[in-house]
Design a protein around this motif. Structure first.
Motif: not given
Length: 143
Positions: A101-111, A91-99, A49-51, A72-77
């Protein structure tokens, strides 16, 4: 990655293990001639997950100091991907959870997709948008 287009201008993008999220959405925009549109929903899981996000209220003049980047590495939902496509560029934003913590931000290449991903894009006709920087070098939508 495979994509499917409906008669009313919706494009569904299926992402498979190993596909790159943003890069696949950009490819779908090219393949389906999406100049202006909206990513209205996106879900899935990623192993990478790159944001980036803005962590301040005052923007420094140096653009390099404006954002915090997370790789971030790991299993992100992924619970949501959304944003606007202008002049063919998402121009996209993403929200993800790894069990934990929850993170969000601007979606970058490499996800990278871990298990699967599904994204819905809505083509918009009769509207042409582009992003232009303002005096603070912030890209803003303009017609």
């Amino acid at each position: 990655m495979e994509s499917f287009e409906s008669d009313d201008g919706h494009v569904i993008v299926r992402l498979d293990r190993g596909d790159m999220v943003l890069e696949s959405i950009e490819r779908a925009c090219t393949e389906h001639a999406i100049d202006t549109g909206a990513v209205v929903t996106g879900i899935g899981t990623v192993s990478t997950l790159h944001i980036h996000y803005v962590d301040r209220t005052e923007l420094p003049d140096d653009r390099a100091d404006r954002n915090v980047a997370l790789e971030l590495q790991g299993a992100w939902e992924v619970t949501d991907i959304n944003g606007v496509i202008a002049d063919g560029e998402p121009h996209l934003h993403v929200t993800a959870f790894d069990g934990d913590r929850t993170v969000g931000g601007h979606l970058e290449t490499g996800c990278e997709i871990n298990v699967l991903g599904e994204v819905t894009i809505r083509k918009l006709s009769g509207l042409s948008l582009e992003r232009r920087p303002n005096e603070r070098e912030v890209s803003r939508l303009q017609q």
